[in-house]
Design a protein around this motif. Structure first.
Motif, PDB file in Angstrom:
ATOM      1  N   GLN A 305       0.846  -1.185   0.000  1.00 56.62           N
ATOM      2  CA  GLN A 305       0.000   0.000   0.000  1.00 56.62           C
ATOM      3  C   GLN A 305       0.886   1.241   0.000  1.00 56.62           C
ATOM      4  O   GLN A 305       1.891   1.300   0.720  1.00 56.62           O
ATOM      5  CB  GLN A 305      -0.903   0.029   1.241  1.00 56.62           C
ATOM      6  CG  GLN A 305      -1.829   1.247   1.288  1.00 56.62           C
ATOM      7  CD  GLN A 305      -2.677   1.279   2.551  1.00 56.62           C
ATOM      8  OE1 GLN A 305      -2.353   0.613   3.550  1.00 56.62           O
ATOM      9  NE2 GLN A 305      -3.754   2.026   2.521  1.00 56.62           N
ATOM     10  N   LEU A 306       0.530   2.211  -0.831  1.00 58.22           N
ATOM     11  CA  LEU A 306       1.239   3.481  -0.835  1.00 58.22           C
ATOM     12  C   LEU A 306       0.687   4.334   0.291  1.00 58.22           C
ATOM     13  O   LEU A 306      -0.463   4.741   0.267  1.00 58.22           O
ATOM     14  CB  LEU A 306       1.059   4.182  -2.187  1.00 58.22           C
ATOM     15  CG  LEU A 306       1.760   5.528  -2.345  1.00 58.22           C
ATOM     16  CD1 LEU A 306       3.244   5.412  -2.081  1.00 58.22           C
ATOM     17  CD2 LEU A 306       1.507   6.086  -3.742  1.00 58.22           C
ATOM     18  N   GLU A 307       1.539   4.621   1.296  1.00 60.08           N
ATOM     19  CA  GLU A 307       1.034   5.192   2.540  1.00 60.08           C
ATOM     20  C   GLU A 307       1.045   6.717   2.579  1.00 60.08           C
ATOM     21  O   GLU A 307       0.692   7.300   3.600  1.00 60.08           O
ATOM     22  CB  GLU A 307       1.829   4.627   3.718  1.00 60.08           C
ATOM     23  CG  GLU A 307       1.616   3.128   3.882  1.00 60.08           C
ATOM     24  CD  GLU A 307       2.314   2.559   5.110  1.00 60.08           C
ATOM     25  OE1 GLU A 307       1.903   1.478   5.545  1.00 60.08           O
ATOM     26  OE2 GLU A 307       3.263   3.170   5.626  1.00 60.08           O
ATOM     27  N   CYS A 308       1.414   7.373   1.474  1.00 59.63           N
ATOM     28  CA  CYS A 308       1.344   8.838   1.482  1.00 59.63           C
ATOM     29  C   CYS A 308      -0.106   9.308   1.575  1.00 59.63           C
ATOM     30  O   CYS A 308      -0.369  10.456   1.949  1.00 59.63           O
ATOM     31  CB  CYS A 308       2.019   9.424   0.244  1.00 59.63           C
ATOM     32  SG  CYS A 308       1.272   8.964  -1.319  1.00 59.63           S
ATOM     33  N   TYR A 309      -1.053   8.429   1.238  1.00 54.89           N
ATOM     34  CA  TYR A 309      -2.477   8.764   1.348  1.00 54.89           C
ATOM     35  C   TYR A 309      -3.077   8.314   2.681  1.00 54.89           C
ATOM     36  O   TYR A 309      -4.271   8.440   2.908  1.00 54.89           O
ATOM     37  CB  TYR A 309      -3.254   8.122   0.203  1.00 54.89           C
ATOM     38  CG  TYR A 309      -2.712   8.482  -1.165  1.00 54.89           C
ATOM     39  CD1 TYR A 309      -2.658   9.809  -1.589  1.00 54.89           C
ATOM     40  CD2 TYR A 309      -2.229   7.502  -2.025  1.00 54.89           C
ATOM     41  CE1 TYR A 309      -2.153  10.143  -2.839  1.00 54.89           C
ATOM     42  CE2 TYR A 309      -1.719   7.829  -3.280  1.00 54.89           C
ATOM     43  CZ  TYR A 309      -1.691   9.158  -3.675  1.00 54.89           C
ATOM     44  OH  TYR A 309      -1.187   9.479  -4.915  1.00 54.89           O
ATOM     45  N   VAL A 310      -2.226   7.754   3.551  1.00 52.01           N
ATOM     46  CA  VAL A 310      -2.660   7.274   4.864  1.00 52.01           C
ATOM     47  C   VAL A 310      -2.254   8.310   5.915  1.00 52.01           C
ATOM     48  O   VAL A 310      -1.151   8.862   5.837  1.00 52.01           O
ATOM     49  CB  VAL A 310      -1.994   5.910   5.179  1.00 52.01           C
ATOM     50  CG1 VAL A 310      -2.324   5.441   6.586  1.00 52.01           C
ATOM     51  CG2 VAL A 310      -2.414   4.870   4.146  1.00 52.01           C
ATOM     52  N   PRO A 311      -3.113   8.600   6.899  1.00 47.84           N
ATOM     53  CA  PRO A 311      -2.713   9.533   7.967  1.00 47.84           C
ATOM     54  C   PRO A 311      -1.399   9.101   8.601  1.00 47.84           C
ATOM     55  O   PRO A 311      -1.150   7.903   8.802  1.00 47.84           O
ATOM     56  CB  PRO A 311      -3.874   9.439   8.965  1.00 47.84           C
ATOM     57  CG  PRO A 311      -5.057   9.022   8.134  1.00 47.84           C
ATOM     58  CD  PRO A 311      -4.495   8.118   7.072  1.00 47.84           C
ATOM     59  N   ALA A 312      -0.543  10.073   8.916  1.00 48.08           N
ATOM     60  CA  ALA A 312       0.812   9.790   9.401  1.00 48.08           C
ATOM     61  C   ALA A 312       0.825   8.813  10.571  1.00 48.08           C
ATOM     62  O   ALA A 312       1.686   7.928  10.646  1.00 48.08           O
ATOM     63  CB  ALA A 312       1.503  11.094   9.784  1.00 48.08           C
TER      64      ALA A 312
END
Length: 404
Positions: A305-312
């Motif tokens: 999963q690309l986590e730049c779209y996930v809250p830090a």
């Protein structure tokens, strides 16, 4: 239906997929600009992305497949009429030979069957089109201003939307780029005269998609063939074509132990296994080989999963983790950032998963890959902050020390 039960059979499928993507050979398409042309013609598209933590996705994808590739080569291909810019499941550069297969979506937007911008300013669109027709190409920066001094007679935001609407409807094409500043011109002036611009029917479009996906992926799923294409008629046509070819036995199905079904050309699984080398590849999150996450998980048991779209606070691996491919397995991910002012590559986090390879071989391959990756990022030093596998930390730091 062929059932995949043994590791040897799964290995064959994985190598088939990676070889079709040009990720097993050192230079499957050649080098430099000719290699980049062949690569994009084979893999079908290169996704454009604005994130610049490391070199942008459209450059990264070609760098992974084409030795001596340089970012300026993409705009050269655009200027030479080898590629064009449009929308697939996202903004992308596509082979110019595939231009006609962009026409159905353009027609759907122009006719109102689907929407790009819900409310079109037809008057402004006509004014912009007339200006381009009489005065020549228009740069996006010419309308990206909140003052009236540069733009003159229009407001910047509606004008930018109108340009994009004309582009999505097919009246305009991108003729040139400076980074993310696009130049728009009439399609009639940009499109090379030899390019087929005849609207395909649904059966032709379905055949193009099936043939292209089999060529660049080796094996496909029915769902993956129409990835992010919300067109019921197209999905129906693709399914009908697959069923027809299965009945003709030019295609066959393989079923994974988890139940997923893939489609391959008949006899493909009897071909000799593509050879491997000990390269480790650092891939873009938008690479054609990993963009379909469900397919990636089913075939490689790699949950990405690309986590730049996930809250830090919810990120497990980091803001912009890059998949790591060693031989024919995805063995980890790396979160990094290129600090361009200091020409430094910071590896914030490195996570290696369980794999069947000797650790020394992996570490050597990783250092070689980082060396090349640094050159690609125009960085002359590298640092490693965190290694999730603590027993490897000292060895990795020592191996990377000459690059620091």
């Amino acid at each position: 239906m062929i059932e995949i039960k043994r590791l040897q059979e799964l290995t064959r499928l994985r190598r088939l997929a990676l070889s079709a993507q040009g990720l097993l050979q050192a230079q499957p398409y050649g080098r430099g600009l000719p290699g980049a042309r062949k690569a994009i013609n084979h893999i079908g598209y290169v996704q454009i992305d604005t994130i610049s933590v490391v070199e942008r996705a459209h450059h990264h994808i070609l760098h992974s497949r084409v030795p001596k590739f340089k970012p300026i080569m993409i705009n050269q291909m655009l200027l030479d009429g080898d590629i064009f810019e449009y929308w697939t499941h996202a903004a992308a550069f596509l082979p110019i030979a595939d231009f006609r297969f962009s026409l159905p979506y353009k027609h759907a937007i122009k006719s109102g069957q689907t929407h790009w911008y819900k409310n079109r300013d037809k008057k402004l669109m006509a004014e912009l089109l007339a200006r381009i027709r009489s005065n020549g190409p228009l740069r996006s920066r010419d309308v990206e201003t909140k003052t009236t001094k540069r733009a003159g007679w229009w407001d910047w935001k509606p004008a930018k939307k109108a340009l994009e609407q004309l582009y999505m409807e097919g009246d305009l094409m991108v003729s040139d780029r400076e980074g993310f500043q696009k130049t728009y011109d009439l399609t009639a002036r940009v499109l090379p005269s030899h390019v087929n611009s005849q609207m395909p029917n649904m059966e032709e479009l379905a055949a193009h998609i099936v043939d292209q996906q089999l060529r660049c992926h080796g094996l496909v799923s029915l769902k993956g063939l129409t990835y992010q294409r919300r067109n019921a008629e197209l999905r129906k046509a693709v399914k009908a074509l697959i069923n027809e070819r299965l009945a003709q036995r030019t295609l066959e199905q393989v079923q994974m132990s988890s139940g997923e079904v893939f489609i391959v050309e008949t006899g493909m699984l009897e071909h000799p296994l593509p050879r491997l080398n000990n390269r480790l590849l650092i891939l873009s999150p938008f690479d054609n080989s990993v963009i379909q996450r469900e397919r990636l998980k089913a075939l490689f048991q790699y949950d990405y999963q690309l986590e730049c779209y996930v809250p830090a606070a919810k990120r497990q691996y980091g803001y912009f983790c890059l998949p790591l491919l060693y031989r024919d397995e995805f063995i980890g991910r790396m979160d990094c950032k290129a600090h361009r002012k200091t020409s430094h590559l910071e590896i914030k986090s490195l996570h290696l998963e369980q794999h069947r390879f000797a650790e020394e071989l992996v570490i050597t391959a990783f250092v070689d890959a980082i060396t090349q990756f640094c050159h690609f990022q125009k960085c002359d030093s590298v640092s490693l902050t965190k290694v999730h596998q603590k027993h490897l930390s000292q060895r990795l730091h020592s191996a990377l020390k000459p690059l620091g």
